[in-house]
Motif scaffolding. Structure first.
Motif, short mmCIF file in Angstrom:
data_model
loop_
_atom_site.label_atom_id
_atom_site.label_comp_id
_atom_site.label_asym_id
_atom_site.label_seq_id
_atom_site.Cartn_x
_atom_site.Cartn_y
_atom_site.Cartn_z
N SER A 67 0.85 -1.29 -0.12
CA SER A 67 -0.04 0.16 0.04
C SER A 67 0.91 1.25 0.01
CB SER A 67 -0.84 0.11 1.24
OG SER A 67 -0.09 0.16 2.33
N ARG A 127 -15.49 -6.93 5.25
CA ARG A 127 -14.78 -5.89 6.05
C ARG A 127 -15.02 -5.58 7.28
NH1 ARG A 127 -13.53 -1.26 1.39
NH2 ARG A 127 -11.95 -0.57 3.05
N ASP A 184 -9.57 -3.56 1.20
CA ASP A 184 -9.78 -2.71 0.16
C ASP A 184 -10.21 -3.70 -0.77
OD1 ASP A 184 -10.37 -0.52 -1.32
OD2 ASP A 184 -8.47 0.13 -1.59
#
Length: 614
Positions: free
Chosen positions: A34, A67, A79
């Protein structure tokens, strides 16, 4: 773990892709990073699913629910993009083998490890069921064994591939035959009890090495799941009392996760709950991750946003102002993934010079197939935390021990080396063999006091041959100007601690006349009334006494009339910290406190002169 082939996309959303982790029934799994520097596992679904509008809606719904899952024994979903041409999701990357890989490599787990595993699995299922999900595909390859416990992955996602039943229109099965419940095999509606059945089958496999309903073919296995009693003959009695009710054909007869956890009770945790082979697999995967992170980032064409063009002059002024600002132990909260600006100085022309060697990662000089005569290699990392050293194991299952080790050091001191003078190409070398160990040290013309050494440990008949083969490969790789360590400008690796430009700042900081003496590629003595040893290296943990200053940490340790001051900040390599130590001692003044004060001023002078961009 495999490198991405040329032409593959290198970016999904906010994630830079660096390697392939594997492929399953739903799609490919890729290792990504990320923007914040966190490792993720990115699952990209197969194109066949992407063309189904129903799949996209189910995928979106299941990801949104997934999530909500948290807990110590799951890999959280971070994500997703259900609308992408090939939908994908990103979850926290967990370093560790799957349960299948561990059992295949090392055999069934011992009883204590199975108890540890079962407790973690039951806790994970309790959390998954809490948010209204059913895993639907709990199997050995969806359970990872991390250093701090098991992790369940891919929870709820199998539901996105299903239509109205668990059997698709082509007759294929969504799930794993040896671990699915009877109701799933029959295409009936599922409840959390289906996961409990899979839990029982999985615990049995972990303890015995074999699924309890395994058959000679998939149809036979499915028949056994629906109609036959499980094979629990080799299961420990304590585990059999746990597993047997979980494998009941009637879902209503199975315990729930709370009852399972009550039965299991508390875990008697030890420092190493998994077998040694599992930790070796974890370390190997971590080494592969470090290798993947060290690969050069392919250049991607970048488009300048239109809004930037009219303000280029103003932006340049801001950049110049930032560059010329002097920072003393400043806040260095820069994004660790964003590459540093390229160095303005050209690389040194001599690939064997100290400046060139300081930029090299020794763990990348030898690859798995670099030594065809000696065998496949695995980089074991840097056990001594020195920038210029790396150890390797030969990847032969019968020989993974300290008797099959290869080590490489780029800055070994040549004075005092004992052995037989020899030549490696045109370079002078010293070869020394003792029992099954053989070392080969090559004198580096660019730095005559220091050289490059390869040490091999196998058998008396082969170790010197291995060292010679490895040295030839290392020297060729160095002369070919290998890629620098990624983001080397943001580390302390390339710092010359005896650089002439350090002399004035250090003399100003100490009010002494100092002279430098090289101690190695990453060490230097500055001698005056007080001697200051400067050393850069990397560490895996911080000292208890360190004080946070921005993104860095400072520690001061007084030892009599000597003092050690250390500055530590996050390194670009996962799990490591860069560290600069200043050892102040051998002073004509009696006060250790004064040594600490001057050592800290020396540290600040080095930091402001070297200016690592971490």
């Amino acid at each position: 773990m495999q490198p991405l082939p040329p032409g593959e996309p290198r970016q999904f959303g906010r994630y830079r892709l660096i390697a392939s982790l594997g492929e399953g029934g739903m799609g490919r799994v890729l290792l990504g990073v990320s923007r914040e520097g966190r490792l993720v596992a990115v699952k990209q679904v197969h194109p066949a699913f992407a063309h189904d509008p129903g799949f996209r809606s189910r995928f979106k719904r299941e990801v949104e629910t997934s999530r909500m899952v948290s807990g110590a024994y799951t890999a959280a979903v971070m994500d997703a993009d259900p609308e992408a041409p090939l939908p994908w999701l990103a979850s926290v990357f967990v370093a560790g083998p799957s349960l299948k890989e561990a059992v295949d490599a090392a055999g069934p787990l011992p009883l204590s490890a199975v108890h540890y595993l079962a407790t973690g699995l039951a806790s994970a299922l309790a959390e998954i069921h809490r948010v209204g999900l059913i895993h639907r595909d709990l199997k050995p390859s969806n359970v990872l064994l991390a250093t701090d416990g098991p992790r369940v992955i891919d929870f709820g996602i199998a539901r996105a591939a299903e239509g109205d039943t668990d059997i698709t229109h082509t007759g294929s099965i969504i799930g794993s035959p040896g671990f699915m419940s009877p109701e799933q095999a029959n295409g009936l509606p599922l409840t959390p009890a289906s996961d409990v059945f899979s839990f029982g089958a999985l615990v049995t496999m972990a303890a015995t090495g074999r699924a309890p309903f395994a058959g000679a073919s998939t149809p036979q296995t499915l028949y056994n799941v629906v109609h036959s009693a499980p094979d629990l003959t080799t299961l420990h009695p304590d585990l059999r009392r746990l597993v047997e009710p979980c494998l009941a054909k009637d879902p209503k007869a199975r315990p729930n996760t709370a009852q399972i956890l009550d039965f299991l009770g508390s875990v008697q945790l030890t420092a190493t709950p998994w077998p040694p082979a599992v930790y070796s697999m974890i370390e190997r995967q971590q080494a592969e991750v470090r290798a993947a992170l060290a690969l050069p980032v392919p250049k991607q064409p970048r488009k300048r946003p239109k809004w930037l063009i009219p303000t280029a002059a103003a932006a340049m002024a801001v950049v110049l102002a930032a560059v010329t600002t002097t920072v003393i132990l400043a806040n260095r909260d820069a994004d660790p993934v964003v590459a540093a600006a390229p160095s303005t100085s050209a690389p040194p022309p001599d690939p064997l010079s100290a400046a060139a060697l300081r930029r090299v990662d020794p763990c990348k000089l030898l690859g798995p197939d670099s030594l065809p005569k000696s065998g496949k290699l695995l980089a074991a990392g840097d056990p001594d935390s020195q920038y210029d050293r790396c150890g390797y194991f030969f990847d032969r299952s019968a020989e993974l021990s300290d008797r099959s080790l290869l080590s490489l050091e780029l800055g070994v001191r040549m004075s005092g080396k004992k052995g037989q003078p020899t030549k490696v190409g045109a370079l002078d070398a010293i070869q020394n063999q003792e029992s099954d160990d053989c070392s080969l040290a090559v004198s580096n013309p660019a730095t005559p006091d220091y050289g490059i050494e390869v040490s091999a440990r196998r058998t008396a008949q082969t170790s010197c041959g291995i060292a010679k083969e490895a040295m030839d490969v290392v020297l060729k790789k160095l002369r070919d100007n290998p890629e620098p360590y990624p983001n080397v400008e943001k580390t302390l690796r390339q710092a010359d601690l005896c650089a002439p430009e350090l002399k004035k700042p250090l003399q100003d900081a100490t009010a002494q006349t100092l002279r430098s003496e090289v101690q190695g590629l990453h060490e230097c003595n500055w001698q005056g009334r007080t001697t200051y040893l400067l050393k850069t290296w990397h560490v895996k943990s911080l000292d208890n006494a360190e004080t946070k200053i921005g993104n860095a940490y400072l520690s001061v340790r007084q030892e009599g009339d000597s003092c050690v001051v250390a500055w530590t900040f996050p390194q670009q390599e996962l799990g490591w910290w860069d560290r600069l130590d200043v050892y102040g001692g051998t002073s004509t003044t009696p006060s250790g406190t004064k040594n600490c004060d001057s050592s800290r001023r020396v540290l600040e002078a080095v930091v402001n002169t070297v200016k690592p961009r971490g």
